[in-house]
Design a protein around this motif. Sequence first.
Motif, PDB file in Angstrom:
ATOM      1  N   HIS A 197      15.475   5.388  -0.352  1.00 34.96           N
ATOM      2  CA  HIS A 197      15.024   5.054   1.628  1.00 34.96           C
ATOM      3  C   HIS A 197      14.041   6.687   2.222  1.00 34.96           C
ATOM      4  CE1 HIS A 197      17.704   6.559   4.366  1.00 34.96           C
ATOM      5  NE2 HIS A 197      16.657   6.361   5.509  1.00 34.96           N
TER       6      HIS A 197
ATOM      7  N   GLY B 280       5.030   5.385  -2.596  1.00 29.25           N
ATOM      8  CA  GLY B 280       5.515   5.837  -1.269  1.00 29.25           C
ATOM      9  C   GLY B 280       6.449   4.606  -0.167  1.00 29.25           C
ATOM     10  N   VAL B 281       7.354   5.547   0.979  1.00 31.12           N
ATOM     11  CA  VAL B 281       8.495   4.157   1.599  1.00 31.12           C
ATOM     12  C   VAL B 281       7.521   2.929   2.185  1.00 31.12           C
ATOM     13  CG1 VAL B 281      10.022   3.534   2.551  1.00 31.12           C
ATOM     14  CG2 VAL B 281       9.619   6.097   1.829  1.00 31.12           C
ATOM     15  N   GLY B 282       6.419   2.864   2.069  1.00 32.65           N
ATOM     16  CA  GLY B 282       5.315   1.741   2.846  1.00 32.65           C
ATOM     17  C   GLY B 282       5.218   0.786   1.960  1.00 32.65           C
ATOM     18  N   VAL B 283       5.461   0.796   0.694  1.00 34.51           N
ATOM     19  CA  VAL B 283       5.680  -0.143  -0.519  1.00 34.51           C
ATOM     20  C   VAL B 283       6.746  -1.386   0.324  1.00 34.51           C
ATOM     21  CG1 VAL B 283       4.525   1.172  -2.597  1.00 34.51           C
ATOM     22  CG2 VAL B 283       7.644   0.250  -1.576  1.00 34.51           C
ATOM     23  N   TRP B 284       7.533  -0.849   0.997  1.00 33.40           N
ATOM     24  CA  TRP B 284       8.040  -1.730   1.348  1.00 33.40           C
ATOM     25  C   TRP B 284       7.643  -2.114   3.074  1.00 33.40           C
ATOM     26  CZ3 TRP B 284      13.665   1.761   1.063  1.00 33.40           C
ATOM     27  CH2 TRP B 284      14.351   1.559  -0.348  1.00 33.40           C
ATOM     28  N   GLY B 285       8.397  -3.432   3.875  1.00 37.03           N
ATOM     29  CA  GLY B 285       8.262  -3.429   4.690  1.00 37.03           C
ATOM     30  C   GLY B 285       8.410  -3.221   6.484  1.00 37.03           C
ATOM     31  N   LEU B 286       9.413  -1.511   5.908  1.00 42.33           N
ATOM     32  CA  LEU B 286       9.414  -0.964   7.246  1.00 42.33           C
ATOM     33  C   LEU B 286       8.189  -1.114   8.054  1.00 42.33           C
ATOM     34  CD1 LEU B 286      11.328   1.541   6.183  1.00 42.33           C
ATOM     35  CD2 LEU B 286      12.396  -0.190   6.883  1.00 42.33           C
ATOM     36  N   ARG B 287       8.503  -0.918   9.119  1.00 38.83           N
ATOM     37  CA  ARG B 287       7.353  -1.265  10.547  1.00 38.83           C
ATOM     38  C   ARG B 287       7.922  -0.589  11.334  1.00 38.83           C
ATOM     39  NH1 ARG B 287       5.852  -4.092  14.274  1.00 38.83           N
ATOM     40  NH2 ARG B 287       3.374  -4.479  13.531  1.00 38.83           N
TER      41      ARG B 287
ATOM     42  N   PHE C  89       3.852   7.210   5.921  1.00 42.99           N
ATOM     43  CA  PHE C  89       4.897   5.773   4.940  1.00 42.99           C
ATOM     44  C   PHE C  89       4.061   6.014   3.764  1.00 42.99           C
ATOM     45  CE2 PHE C  89       6.225   3.756   9.053  1.00 42.99           C
ATOM     46  CZ  PHE C  89       7.079   2.514   8.294  1.00 42.99           C
ATOM     47  N   PHE C  90       2.399   6.666   3.980  1.00 40.09           N
ATOM     48  CA  PHE C  90       2.050   6.659   2.748  1.00 40.09           C
ATOM     49  C   PHE C  90       1.154   7.578   2.669  1.00 40.09           C
ATOM     50  CE2 PHE C  90       1.342   1.913   2.220  1.00 40.09           C
ATOM     51  CZ  PHE C  90       1.903   1.653   1.495  1.00 40.09           C
TER      52      PHE C  90
ATOM     53  N   ARG D 152       0.879  -3.441  10.724  1.00 40.60           N
ATOM     54  CA  ARG D 152       2.506  -3.434  10.201  1.00 40.60           C
ATOM     55  C   ARG D 152       2.637  -1.878  11.421  1.00 40.60           C
ATOM     56  NH1 ARG D 152       2.674  -5.311   4.731  1.00 40.60           N
ATOM     57  NH2 ARG D 152       0.779  -5.518   4.172  1.00 40.60           N
TER      58      ARG D 152
ATOM     59  N   ARG E 298       2.462   1.117  11.728  1.00 42.42           N
ATOM     60  CA  ARG E 298       1.790   2.612  11.211  1.00 42.42           C
ATOM     61  C   ARG E 298       0.786   2.968  11.906  1.00 42.42           C
ATOM     62  NH1 ARG E 298       3.131   0.246   4.945  1.00 42.42           N
ATOM     63  NH2 ARG E 298       5.362  -0.863   5.294  1.00 42.42           N
TER      64      ARG E 298
ATOM     65  N   TYR F  11      -1.702   1.116  -1.412  1.00 39.00           N
ATOM     66  CA  TYR F  11      -0.133   0.634  -2.241  1.00 39.00           C
ATOM     67  C   TYR F  11      -0.189   1.014  -3.475  1.00 39.00           C
ATOM     68  CZ  TYR F  11       0.832  -1.867   1.682  1.00 39.00           C
ATOM     69  OH  TYR F  11       1.446  -1.896   3.001  1.00 39.00           O
TER      70      TYR F  11
ATOM     71  N   ARG G 265       3.032  12.639   2.568  1.00 37.29           N
ATOM     72  CA  ARG G 265       3.736  10.941   2.881  1.00 37.29           C
ATOM     73  C   ARG G 265       5.215  11.665   2.635  1.00 37.29           C
ATOM     74  NH1 ARG G 265       6.517   8.471  -2.227  1.00 37.29           N
ATOM     75  NH2 ARG G 265       5.289   9.858  -4.193  1.00 37.29           N
TER      76      ARG G 265
ATOM     77  N   LYS H 137      13.928   8.474   8.243  1.00 41.24           N
ATOM     78  CA  LYS H 137      13.630   7.986   9.644  1.00 41.24           C
ATOM     79  C   LYS H 137      14.952   7.523  10.276  1.00 41.24           C
ATOM     80  CE  LYS H 137      12.153   5.078   6.218  1.00 41.24           C
ATOM     81  NZ  LYS H 137      12.351   5.527   5.145  1.00 41.24           N
TER      82      LYS H 137
ATOM     83  N   ASP I 176      17.073  -1.941   3.471  1.00 40.94           N
ATOM     84  CA  ASP I 176      17.194  -1.159   2.582  1.00 40.94           C
ATOM     85  C   ASP I 176      18.720  -0.873   3.295  1.00 40.94           C
ATOM     86  OD1 ASP I 176      16.416  -0.326   4.900  1.00 40.94           O
ATOM     87  OD2 ASP I 176      14.836   2.271   4.176  1.00 40.94           O
TER      88      ASP I 176
END
Lengths: 493, 1161
Positions: free
Chosen positions: A150, A81-88, B983-984, B886, B888, B995, B1025, B968, A96
Amino acid sequence: MAHANDDSLRDRPAILAKVQPLTTLPRKPLVLNNREFHWITEKICRIVEDPAPTWWWVCFLVSASISIFLGIGLLWLVSTGVGVWGLRPPTFWGWDIVNFVWWIGIGHAGTLISAILCLLRQKWRTAINRSAEAMTIFAVMCAGIFPLFHVGRIWLAWWLFPIPISEATWPNFHSPLEWDVFAVSTYFTVSVLFWYMGMIPDLGTLRDRAVKTWRKYFYGILAMGWRNSVRHWNNYEMAYLILAGLSTPLVLSVHTVVSFDFAAGIIPGWHTTIFPPYFVAGAIFSGFGMVLTLVLPLRTMFKLHDLITQHHIDCMCKIILATGSMVGYAYAMEFYIAWYGGNIYEGFTFINRAFGQYGWAYWIMISCNVISPQLFWFRKVRENTALVFIIMLFVNCGMWFERFVIIVTSLANDFLPSSWGYYSPSIVDIFTFFGTMGFFSTLFLLFVRFLPMLPIAEVKHVTPAADPHYHPEPDTAYAAAPAAVGAGKGGRR
Amino acid sequence: MKLKINHPAPSDRESSGPRYWRSLDELAATPAFQGWVEKEFPAGASFLEGNDRRNFLKIMAASFGLAGVGLAGCRQQTRHLLPYSKQTDRVVPGVPVFFASSMPGADESIPVIVETHDARPTKIEGNPSYKAYSGATNVHTQSSVLDLYDPDRAQYSSGANGAPISPAQVMDVLKKLGSTYAATGGEGLYFVADRSISPTRARIVRKIQARFPKAVWAEYEAVDNANPERAATAVLGRTVRPLYHFDKATRVLSLDSDFLHTEPGHLGYSRGFAQSRRIKNGTDADPEKMIRLYAVESNFSLTGANADHRLRLPTSYIWSATALLAAEILSQSGSGASQQAIDALREMGKAASANAKWIAECAKDLVAHRGKSAIVAGAQLPVEVHQLVLLLNSALGAIGSTLTLAALPERPAASTLADVAKALDAGSVKTLFILNGNPVYNASGDLGFAGKLAKFKAAKGEVIRYGYHGRKADETSQQADTFIAGLHYLESWGDGLTWDGFHVPVQPMIQPLFEGFGEIDVLAILSGDSTTDAYAYVHDTFSSLNPGKSFEEWLAIGVTGAGYAASSATVSFSGLSTLVAATAKIETPVVDETHLEVRFVPGITGDGRFANNGWLQECPDPMTKLTWDNAIFVSPKLAKQKFPELLPGGTTMSKGPLGLLSPQARKNDNDFVTGREIARIAEITVNGQTIKGPVSILPGLADYTVVIPLGYGRKVAGNVGLHVGFDAYPLTKFAGTLSCSAAGATMRLVDDTYRLANVQEHWSMEGRAIIREASVDDYKAHPEFVKAMDVEAHSPPIYGKDRNMSPQQKATDIPRGNSLYNTHPNSVPAPNVPVWNTPEGLKDFPTPQQWGMSIDLNTCLGCTACLVACQAENNIPIVGKDQVMRGREMHWIRLDRYFASGPVKSADGKDVYTAADELPEDPQVTFQSVACQHCELAPCENVCPFMATLHDDSGLNTMAYNRCVGTKYCANNCPYKVRRFNFFDWNKREIGQFYRGPLGENYYDTDASQLTQMQKNPDVSVRMRGVMEKCTYCVQRIEAAKINQRVKARDSGDTKVPDGTIQPACAQACPTESIVFGDVSDANSAVSIAKSSDRNYAVLGYLNVRPRTTYLAKIRNPNPAMPDYAAQPLSRQEYESRYGHKEPGAAEKSADKTPAGATKS
C-alpha cells in the motif's frame, strides 16, 4: 486423561459419598471409536501418501487461478501507482488496510490454539492445531502483502528496518506502523518456528513410511534427523513448551499493536483505549471462524470424524460465542463512551457509523458478528455442521466489515465536513483481495497435500492408550464406545 | 564520461588519392582495407562489421549480469549539465531576477512583478509599488504565466491552407493589406478587436483610423464591464469612470454587482472593503464604523457572500428594485427631487414591492450615513440602471467622498460587433481583420456571427486573424485565411493603465518562444510603418504621458503617474425627470416557475479565453466548488417545485433524521454517490435557442433564476480546454453589450446524467465551531466569544503544569512544551549541529525565528487567488477531472465554503429562514482557507514510520520528500486533512493516461513537456508518485530570506529576518491581506499583533496539536431594522443550538469562570 483414577476419587467432594452416584461423569473422548495408534498414523499419513483426490485438483487449480489476480493486481499497482486503488482523500486507507487487519486477525487462532491452549492444557486443541497454525502462517503472509504494497514507493519499503542506510537516519520508533513491522515479523517468525518444530516427529513418521525416493529426501531433510529417541522427545517437549510460552504474549501483542495503528491516531472512531482488548477478542473470534471454515470441509472430505469430533466443534463454537459477545460488548461500549465522553466529534462519528452513509456496513457487521454467534447458545445449532459452517462464513464476513467500519467510516467523515468524501474500492482493490484468497487457499491446499494435516504424535498423546495408567475397562461409561482393545499395541512409532 | 573523438570518414578524394591515415582505425575503415581483410580472413570479416552472434550473447550476458548487480544503484537516467564557463552579466545561477510588468486587460492593467529563473518567467506576483493593490493579484493574473508555456499556443503564423508562413511573409501580407486599402481609404476593411486600455495601442489605432478613414474599427468583449462608464458619460457628457473608495465607506449597497470578485478594479475594491471591515479587538468593534454591505442579486456572487444582508431578486427585477430604492432615497434624503418623479419611480418599482421593507430600511441606512455610503451597480446591468445609480450616489453625497468620477482619456471611436455583423450581411465587408478576442465562439447568440462569417468566407471574403491560439486551438483562428501568431504579454512590449489611471509598462522578459508578433507590431505595420519597433512606441507614449520622467525607472518600478484626475463635472438632478420619462416604459418581465430567468456570469476561465489553462480549470469555483465544468445552477426552491426528480429523497445534500448525512440522500441520483456529483442533464430554451447542460442545485440563488457560467464548451481549444462544460453563448442576446440575463426561459430535464467534479461535497459545517462568527454587537458585548466555543470551552482542566489553562489558550498561546516527551524548547539550537553549541556558534546562529500564520476570516472574501498562487509557486500539478472526482486534487490550500442556514424570525414573527435540516434557500456563506497548520505537536509526525515529516527548529512541520515512502498514515492522522498524496506520477503522465502506467506515454519525453517544464520553480522539488506533500509555508522563500539576511548581516550578527520580508505565495497574492505570516516569537511582528486579537482561535484547538496557523473569527454587521435580521450569524446559531450552552450568554459566563472553576477542582 479422560479416565478417572483413584486419586481423583479421593479428592471427590464429600457430598458424592453421601449420594453415591452410579458413576463418575466421564470426560468426552477426544478420539472416537477408541482408535488405536496405528489407525491414527494410517489415517493421517494416507492423506499425504495417497494420490490426490479429484476434488483436491479442482480446488487447487481454481485457487491457483484466482491467485493470479493477486499477481496482476500488484503488478499493475506497482507499475502504475497507488491511484489504481480506490483510495480517495480523506480515506487514505481503504480495502488495503482492512484486508491487512482482517488477515492478521485470522492469523490469530493458530497461535492461540497452539500456545495458550497448550499452556492451559486444553487437550482438544490437538486435533486442530496443525491446520490452524498453517492457516496462521498463510494468513499472515496474505496480511503482509497489503501494508507492504500500500505504500507509494514500495522499492524503498526496506527503510522500515533499522539498518544503516545512506541517509543515516533510523525509522521512527514512535510510529505504530513501525511497531507493526516488528510485531508482525516476530509473530510470523515464531509461528513458523512453532509450526515447523511441532511437525518434526510427524515428518519423521512420513519419512519412515516413504516409498518414493524424493519423498524420502523431502521428508528426510525436513525431519532434521528425528530418531524418536527419548532424548529427542525430551528436547522436543521442552522446546515446545518454551515456544508456547514465547508465543503466548505474541498472541496478545500482535493484534494489540495492530490496533495501535488506529488507537494512536487522533481520528474520532480510532482514538479509543478499548481497541487492544477489543481487537484481540475480534481476532480470536475471526481466527476460530476461519479454522472452522477450513476444518469442517476437510473433516468431511477426508472423513476425519473420529479425530475432529463434535466435541471439538462444540469447543470452538463456544469460544466463538464468547469472543463474539466480547466484540459485541466492545461495540456497545464504544457507543457508550462516545456519549459519555461528551466529545461532539466522537459522538458524531459513532452515530454516523450506524446511521450515516456507511450504515449498511455497520449493520452487516452487527448482524454477522454479534447476532449470528448467539445461535451457538443452542446445542442443536452447534451440532448442525452445515449451520456451523454457514455461521462461520457470516463471522468471517462480519469481521471484514468490522475493520471496514472502523477504518473507512472514521476517515470518511472526520473533523472538517468540507473534506468529507465517500470511499469505494476500485476493481483492482477487489481483485487483489480476491487474489489473496486464492493465494491463501493454494498454500493451504498444498499444505494439506504435503504435510501432516493433523499432529499425529499429539493426537496419540490424547488417546486413552497413551496413558501409562490406562487399563481398558469393560464397564466403561462410554455407551457408544466398544471395549478398547490392544492397549499399547500400536505404540509410538 | 569518456571523451570520444570521432574522426570524419575519409572522403572519396582521399580514398582515391595518396593515402594518409591518422590512425589505424581510420585505415581499417577504408573500403580497400576492408576488402583485403575479407579476402584474407573470411571468418574474421564480421568482426569489422560489428558483433556476431557469439559476441552478442557474450555482451548480453555480461550486461544482464551487470544490470542485476547494478540495479540497486539504478535510479534515474544520467544527464549532463554544462556550467557557465563565463559568468553571464547580471545572472547569478540560482538567484531569480524580477521584472516589473503588467497584465493587460480591457479596462485595467494589473501591475505585476515577474520572477524569472534563468530567463524563464516562473511566477507572477502583484507589484507592491502600486499602492492601490499593494501586491494583490487574482487567479487570472496568477495563472497567466502558465499560458506562456501552453503547448497548444500558436507556434507559427499560417496561410490559408494552414501551412506555416514566415514572419517576413506575414509582414508582406500586412503591408499589402495596408497599401491596398490605403488607396481606397479603407472601404470594406473591417476590424474586430478586443477592448484595450493601452495608450500605445490607442495611439496606433487612431493612426490606423486616420490612414483608413472609411474602415470600421469595432471592439467586442463578451464580458463587457464598461456600462458604468457609458452611463456616466451619458449623464455627464464626458468620458468618466466611477471609482469607489470603500475604505472611506461604511454602508454600501451592491445591485447585482460582483465588485469584490469578477468586475474590473475588484482587487482595489476588495482591499478597500477589507480595510473598512477589519477590526482589531472587541473594544474597537463598532457597527457604525465597520462597513455594512447590502447586496441585491440573482446569482450568488462573492460580493453577495460577503454581504451582511442579501436580497435575492432576478436580474430583470433589478431595475424595479433600483427604482423603488431611488424613490426611497430621494424622498428620505430631501434631495429636492420632485414628488412627481418619486411617484413615477415608485410606480416603476412595483415589481419589487414585495421587498419594499427591505429596500426601505436599506435606503434608510444609506441615507443615514450620507457621505459614507455608496451604491454599486453591476457592470453588466443596462445603462439606465447606472444612470439612476449615479443620481442616487449623488443624492447620498457619495460623489467626492466614497466615489470619485475619474476623467478617462478618450478611447478611439469604436463600433460594435453588431455593426460588423450587419455589414457582413450587407456584403460590404471585403477584409475582416480580427485582433485577439474570439468572436466566433463568444459572440452573442442572436448575432449569428459564426454563420455570417462562414457565408462571408464562402463569398471569397478575406479573414485575417491575429491571436494567441492557432487554428487548432481557437474557433476564430480556425476561420482565418491568414493567421498571425501572437505573443504572450511576458514576451512583448506594451503598456496600459491601471483601474485608477496609473501608467504601467508591459515589458518582455523572455525572447519569444515561437515566431510571433506583438499586438503593437501588427498594428504599427497596418498603420503604415515599414518596420516595427514596439519598444520605441511604448517609449514615445511614455514620454508624452509622463514628460520629464525616466523610462528606465518606470520599467524598474513598474508604475508611474498620478492616476485619473477627478472629473469636475457634477451630477444634476435635472436629468432625473428625463430619465424617468425615458425609462418609464421599461417593463419588468414575468419571472416565475414557468418563465425562468437565465443569468449569465463569467466563469473562472473568464469569457472562455483562459479555457486552456489547467490551473484555472482545476481551480474550484469559490461558491459552487465545481472544477472542470460549468453547470446550470438552479435554486433549491425551483428544484423542489418544478424538478422534484432532482431531489428524489426530498432534500438533496440534506441531512438525515439525526441531523446527519442521510443515507437515503446519499443514494439519490443527484447526490454525491461514490464521491461524484451525478447531475441530471437539462435543456434550457430561451430566445428560440436551446442548449443542454448538467443541473446543479446552488443554495442562495434567486428562486426562478438559473445561473450559467460562460466560457465553457469550447469547440476548438487546446488539450486542456476541450470537452469542458457546455457553451451558453447561443442563448445570449446582444443589447449594446452581451446581455447578462434573459427572461422567459423554459427548462426541462432530459433523461441523462453527467458527472461533475466537485471538490467539496458537504455544504454544512454540522454546527461545529470550525469557522467562528459573531455579529458585531455580540462581539462588542462578548469580546472573548471565540474562547467559549467548541470542545475546549467545555473541557475540564487536565494534567500537567498548565492544567488550569484552557485547551484553547494552550492551543494559541503556548506553542510547545508541557509534553510528556522532552521536546526541546525554542531557545535551544538543534543538538545535532555542533557548531551551534559553541558560544561563537550561538552568536552566528542565534535562536531561530518561529514562523506562524494568521488568517483573518473577517476579511477573507473567498477569491481563491491564494490557491492558484500556491500552485504556481510550488509546482503543484493538475490532476484532471477524473482524479478530482476521486478527491485527489493536489492544491496545498483549499478554500472551504460552508453554507449556514437556520430558523430566523423577522420582527413580526414571520419565518425568514426555515428549519436547519432543509436544503437552504437563502443561506449565509463563510469561507476558510485551509493549508497545513504546522502543528507544534503535529499528529502527522509521530505516525510516519520513515521519519519523512519532521519538525524543524523554527516550528515548521517539514516534509522530506526523499524520505517519504507513502504510507499515507500522516494524511489519515491529519485532523485538517491538508496533506496531498501523489497517487500517480502527475508530472510524468498526461491527464488521462494515469491508469496506463508504464504503457502510457512518458510526458517528460514530449515536446509539450519541454515547454511546461519551463514554468517550474527550480527552488521547489517536483514530486514523483507515491510521495506525500503539503504546504511548507513556502520554505524556499524563508530560506532565501534567511540567506540574504545572513549575507547582509556579516559580522553584526543580526541574522533575524525583518518582519514582512518573507511572504508566502498565498499571503503575497491575497488582495485583502487576510493572510499574515511572520515570526511569532517576536511580539512586534505583524503576525503576533494579528494573533493577539481576541478573535484569535485555533481550529480544533481541543486536540492539543497547537497549530501555528490560527484564525481570526468572522464578524458580521447586520442591521437590526432589516426584515431578515438575525441577531447572530446562522452558523453560530446552529452551533449554539446543537453544542453550545443552552441559555444565551452562558458560554461567555462560563468562559469567564473557567480559571476560577479550575482552581477549585
